[in-house]
Design a protein around this motif. Structure first.
Motif, PDB file in Angstrom:
ATOM      1  N   ASN A   1       0.835  -1.207   0.000  1.00 60.52           N
ATOM      2  CA  ASN A   1       0.000   0.000   0.000  1.00 60.52           C
ATOM      3  C   ASN A   1       0.867   1.252   0.000  1.00 60.52           C
ATOM      4  N   GLU A   2       1.943   1.236   0.755  1.00 60.15           N
ATOM      5  CA  GLU A   2       2.843   2.388   0.819  1.00 60.15           C
ATOM      6  C   GLU A   2       3.477   2.663  -0.549  1.00 60.15           C
ATOM      7  N   LEU A   3       3.906   1.603  -1.217  1.00 61.12           N
ATOM      8  CA  LEU A   3       4.524   1.758  -2.539  1.00 61.12           C
ATOM      9  C   LEU A   3       3.512   2.225  -3.577  1.00 61.12           C
ATOM     10  N   ALA A   4       2.273   1.722  -3.478  1.00 63.35           N
ATOM     11  CA  ALA A   4       1.235   2.138  -4.421  1.00 63.35           C
ATOM     12  C   ALA A   4       0.869   3.610  -4.212  1.00 63.35           C
ATOM     13  N   ALA A   5       0.827   4.053  -2.943  1.00 66.15           N
ATOM     14  CA  ALA A   5       0.549   5.465  -2.667  1.00 66.15           C
ATOM     15  C   ALA A   5       1.639   6.355  -3.259  1.00 66.15           C
ATOM     16  N   ALA A   6       2.889   5.909  -3.138  1.00 66.96           N
ATOM     17  CA  ALA A   6       4.000   6.673  -3.721  1.00 66.96           C
ATOM     18  C   ALA A   6       3.889   6.731  -5.241  1.00 66.96           C
ATOM     19  N   ARG A   7       3.490   5.612  -5.848  1.00 70.64           N
ATOM     20  CA  ARG A   7       3.320   5.576  -7.301  1.00 70.64           C
ATOM     21  C   ARG A   7       2.159   6.478  -7.736  1.00 70.64           C
ATOM     22  N   SER A   8       1.117   6.520  -6.915  1.00 69.89           N
ATOM     23  CA  SER A   8      -0.019   7.390  -7.217  1.00 69.89           C
ATOM     24  C   SER A   8       0.398   8.860  -7.136  1.00 69.89           C
ATOM     25  N   ARG A   9       1.234   9.164  -6.152  1.00 69.47           N
ATOM     26  CA  ARG A   9       1.685  10.546  -5.966  1.00 69.47           C
ATOM     27  C   ARG A   9       2.588  10.993  -7.124  1.00 69.47           C
TER      28      ARG A   9
ATOM     29  N   GLN B   1      -3.786   6.733   2.264  1.00 70.16           N
ATOM     30  CA  GLN B   1      -4.845   6.483   1.276  1.00 70.16           C
ATOM     31  C   GLN B   1      -4.714   7.391   0.066  1.00 70.16           C
ATOM     32  N   PHE B   2      -3.529   7.969  -0.149  1.00 63.89           N
ATOM     33  CA  PHE B   2      -3.349   8.921  -1.247  1.00 63.89           C
ATOM     34  C   PHE B   2      -3.742   8.279  -2.580  1.00 63.89           C
ATOM     35  N   GLY B   3      -4.576   8.992  -3.329  1.00 63.93           N
ATOM     36  CA  GLY B   3      -4.972   8.547  -4.657  1.00 63.93           C
ATOM     37  C   GLY B   3      -5.944   7.392  -4.679  1.00 63.93           C
ATOM     38  N   ALA B   4      -6.449   6.980  -3.518  1.00 64.81           N
ATOM     39  CA  ALA B   4      -7.288   5.783  -3.448  1.00 64.81           C
ATOM     40  C   ALA B   4      -8.741   6.128  -3.188  1.00 64.81           C
ATOM     41  N   ASP B   5      -9.603   5.278  -3.707  1.00 64.60           N
ATOM     42  CA  ASP B   5     -11.010   5.303  -3.335  1.00 64.60           C
ATOM     43  C   ASP B   5     -11.139   4.352  -2.154  1.00 64.60           C
ATOM     44  N   LEU B   6     -11.366   4.884  -0.951  1.00 64.18           N
ATOM     45  CA  LEU B   6     -11.459   4.069   0.257  1.00 64.18           C
ATOM     46  C   LEU B   6     -12.885   3.544   0.365  1.00 64.18           C
ATOM     47  N   VAL B   7     -13.043   2.221   0.255  1.00 66.37           N
ATOM     48  CA  VAL B   7     -14.367   1.600   0.184  1.00 66.37           C
ATOM     49  C   VAL B   7     -14.673   0.893   1.489  1.00 66.37           C
ATOM     50  N   ASN B   8     -15.766   1.278   2.125  1.00 72.48           N
ATOM     51  CA  ASN B   8     -16.298   0.558   3.279  1.00 72.48           C
ATOM     52  C   ASN B   8     -17.595  -0.093   2.842  1.00 72.48           C
ATOM     53  N   GLY B   9     -17.720  -1.385   3.059  1.00 78.69           N
ATOM     54  CA  GLY B   9     -18.938  -2.067   2.639  1.00 78.69           C
ATOM     55  C   GLY B   9     -18.671  -3.516   2.332  1.00 78.69           C
ATOM     56  N   ASP B  10     -19.613  -4.148   1.619  1.00 80.07           N
ATOM     57  CA  ASP B  10     -19.478  -5.556   1.301  1.00 80.07           C
ATOM     58  C   ASP B  10     -18.696  -5.747   0.004  1.00 80.07           C
ATOM     59  N   LEU B  11     -18.579  -7.014  -0.412  1.00 84.41           N
ATOM     60  CA  LEU B  11     -17.773  -7.338  -1.593  1.00 84.41           C
ATOM     61  C   LEU B  11     -18.364  -6.734  -2.858  1.00 84.41           C
ATOM     62  N   GLU B  12     -19.683  -6.667  -2.958  1.00 81.73           N
ATOM     63  CA  GLU B  12     -20.306  -6.093  -4.141  1.00 81.73           C
ATOM     64  C   GLU B  12     -20.014  -4.599  -4.248  1.00 81.73           C
TER      65      GLU B  12
END
Length: 501
Positions: free
Chosen positions: A286-294, A329-340
Motif C-alpha cells: 500500500n505504501e509503494l502504491a501510494a508513492a506511485r499514485s503521488r 490512502q493517497f490517490g485511493a477510493d477508500l471503500v467501506n462495505g461488502d464485496l459487491e
C-alpha cells in the motif's frame, strides 16, 4: 504443439477416501475439473493421471515420456508428495523437459500449476521455480490454526469452497490452453497467400492485486476471477520475494506497469518479509502504491470490509490510520462495505474518464453551486439554498440512495459540473469531513464541464471543538455559518461568482 492438455501428478496416499463409500480427494478433484474445463472449452477436456493402483511408487518410463507431450503439469502438493521419490521425479522431469525446450513459461504463464491440498513445510525437493509460483490453496485453517482440506465430505461450506476454487482453476486453465493454441506455430499451406496482420486489439488495463492476509484470500480470489473473466491482466503472477529489499523492488517494478492497484485489508497483518522494517506485505504494498499514485497518478482502491476489526493492537492501529491518514490512502477510493460494493468501486475506477463536451457560452447560463453535505443536513441547508437560488443560481445536493457505484458516479459528475463547490460541515463529524475532502481532492485532475471558480468549507451547527478551531483560524476558504446564513457571511462566495458571464 502438445498432444495432451493436462497431467495430474499426486501421491497415492492423498487419494485414499475418508470412508469406504466416498471417492478419493484426487479422483473427485480430477472428475470435477474435467467437467468444468470441458464446459469452458466447449469440448471434452483431456486430463490424465496415473491411477497408481499398485499402491506404491513404481517408476514408469511411459509416463515420463508422455510428460514432454503434455501442455500443463498439475501437481497436488502435500507432505506425502514432497517425500515421494516418484512424485518428485515426475515434477523434476517435467521441469527439465520444459526448461530444455524453453517453454516452461509461455505467454507469461507457467505450464506447471501448483495445487496445495495441505500446507508443506519445505519445497527443497521441488524445482526452484515452483517455490515462486502462487498456486491454488485447497485448504483453510480453523479457529485452532489446524489446516482442513476443502473436501465436500466436511460439509456444505467446504463443498462450496472446493467448487469455487475449481471453477477458478478451470477458467485459468481454459485461458492458458487457448493461449498455447494461439502461440503454436501453424503448419504452412502450399501456395497460400500470406495473411494480413490483424488490427491491434485494444489493450486492457493491467491491475496490481495486492497481497492480503489469509482472512481476505477468498475475497481476493473472487475479485481475481471476475477481473480475469473481463480480460484484465493481473499482477503479481508469481509469489513475490521473501527478502524485504527484493520484495520492495519487485513491487515497485510491477506497479510501474499497472493502471490500477487494489488493496484488501483484513483483520491480520499478512506475511512479513525478512528485513529491517518488519512490516507486512499489506503495509509495504500500500505504501509503494501510494508513492506511485503521488508520482504518476496511479489509480487505487482500498477495501475495508464493513465492521472490520483486528485482535492485534498493531493491526487495529493500522486500520484506524488508513481511515484518517491522507498519506496512506493517497490517490485511493477508500471503500467501506461488502464485496459487491468493492466490485462496483473497482469497475468504476477502471472505467475511462469521460471527457465532457464544453457547452457553448451562454450569457443567460446561471452559476451552478454544488453543496456536499451529510444526509442529515438536507433540511438545514434550506436557508442557504434559498438565498443562492434567490440570486438566480442553480443549486444541487448529493445523491444519497441507489446502487453504490451509480451514487458515487452521480456525485462525482455533480462536483465536476459546478462553478462553486461548498462543503457543508454540519452533522458530519471530523472523519466524515476528512473523507469528503479526500474524495474531492481525487477529482482535481479530472476533466470538468466548467472551471471551478470557488470552493469553500461552510461551518454549520452543531458546534464542535474542531469547528471552533476552524472558526478561530478564519481561513480564506472557510465560511462561518454557525450563527446563521446571510449575504454578509457568504460575501467571499458571492464576490467570486458575481463576474460570471
Amino acid at each position: 504443439m502438445f498432444e495432451r492438455q493436462a497431467f495430474i501428478s499426486y501421491a497415492h496416499l492423498d487419494n485414499l477416501p475418508l470412508s469406504p463409500d466416498q471417492a478419493g480427494w484426487v479422483s473427485l478433484f480430477h472428475s470435477t475439473l474435467h467437467t468444468l474445463l470441458s464446459q469452458r472449452l466447449g469440448a471434452q477436456a483431456d486430463i490424465w493421471r496415473d491411477d497408481k493402483l499398485r499402491g506404491n511408487d513404481v517408476f514408469s518410463d511411459e509416463i515420463l515420456d508422455q510428460l514432454a507431450r503434455t501442455a500443463l503439469f498439475i501437481s497436488v502438493l502435500t507432505p506425502r508428495y514432497i517425500k515421494s521419490e516418484w512424485c518428485t521425479r515426475e515434477i523434476q522431469t517435467f521441469y527439465r523437459q520444459a526448461e530444455s525446450a524453453r517453454n516452461l513459461v509461455v505467454g507469461n504463464k507457467a505450464r506447471l500449476i501448483k495445487i496445495l491440498k495441505l500446507p508443506i513445510d519445505s519445497e527443497a525437493s521441488l524445482p526452484p521455480a515452483v517455490g515462486q509460483m502462487l498456486g491454488y490453496e485447497f485448504f483453510e485453517f480453523d479457529d485452532d490454526r489446524t489446516p482442513l482440506e476443502l473436501d465436500p465430505a466436511y460439509g456444505d461450506k467446504a463443498r462450496q469452497a472446493f467448487l469455487r476454487k475449481l471453477n477458478k482453476l478451470a477458467w485459468d486453465i481454459a485461458n492458458q490452453l487457448e493461449q498455447l493454441r494461439e502461440l503454436a506455430p501453424a503448419s504452412p499451406t502450399p501456395d497460400a497467400a500470406p495473411e494480413a496482420p490483424p488490427d491491434a486489439a485494444p489493450t486492457q488495463a493491467r491491475i496490481f492485486l495486492a497481497e492480503c492476509s489469509r482472512d481476505q484470500r477468498e475475497a481476493r480470489e473472487r475479485i481475481a476471477a471476475e477481473l480475469a473473466c473481463c480480460g484484465y491482466t493481473l499482477l503479481p503472477e508469481q509469489r513475490l520475494p521473501d527478502d524485504e529489499d527484493e520484495h520492495i523492488a519487485a513491487v515497485a517494478q510491477q506497479l510501474a506497469e499497472c493502471d490500477l492497484s487494489i488493496h484488501l485489508i483484513g483483520s491480520t497483518p499478512g506475511r512479513i518479509p525478512d528485513g529491517e522494517r518488519q512490516q507486512s506485505v499489506v503495509v509495504l504494498q500500500n505504501e509503494l502504491a501510494a508513492a506511485r499514485s503521488r508520482s504518476h497518478g496511479l489509480r487505487r482502491v482500498i477495501w475495508l470490509p464493513a465492521g472490520l476489526s483486528a485482535p492485534q493492537f498493531a493491526q487495529q492501529t493500522y486500520i484506524d490510520a488508513l481511515q484518517q491518514d491522507a498519506a496512506l490512502q493517497f490517490g485511493a477510493d477508500l471503500v467501506n462495505g461488502d464485496l459487491e460494493t468493492l466490485k462496483a468501486a473497482i469497475h468504476a475506477a477502471l472505467r475511462p474518464p469521460e471527457t465532457p463536451t464544453p457547452a457553448p457560452p451562454d450569457a443567460g447560463d446561471a452559476p451552478r453551486i454544488h453543496i456536499v453535505c451529510d444526509a442529515a443536513d438536507r433540511k438545514d441547508t434550506l436557508p442557504l439554498i434559498k438565498l443562492l437560488r434567490a440570486r438566480g443560481w442553480e443549486v444541487t445536493l448529493p445523491v444519497f440512495s441507489g446502487d453504490a457505484g451509480e451514487v458515487r458516479s452521480a456525485n462525482q459528475q455533480r462536483a465536476l459540473a459546478c462553478d462553486g463547490l461548498l462543503l457543508y460541515y454540519g452533522a458530519g463529524d471530523e472523519a466524515w469531513k476528512f473523507h469528503q475532502e479526500n474524495d474531492l481532492r481525487k477529482l482535481q485532475g479530472s476533466p470538468r464541464e466548467r472551471p471551478l471558480r470557488a470552493r469553500y468549507t461552510c461551518l454549520a451547527p452543531p458546534l464542535s471543538d474542531d469547528k471552533e478551531v476552524l472558526q478561530a483560524m478564519a481561513e480564506a476558504d472557510t465560511l462561518d455559518l454557525l450563527d446563521g446564513v446571510g449575504e454578509a457571511r457568504l460575501a467571499p462566495l458571492l464576490n467570486a461568482l458575481k463576474e460570471h458571464p
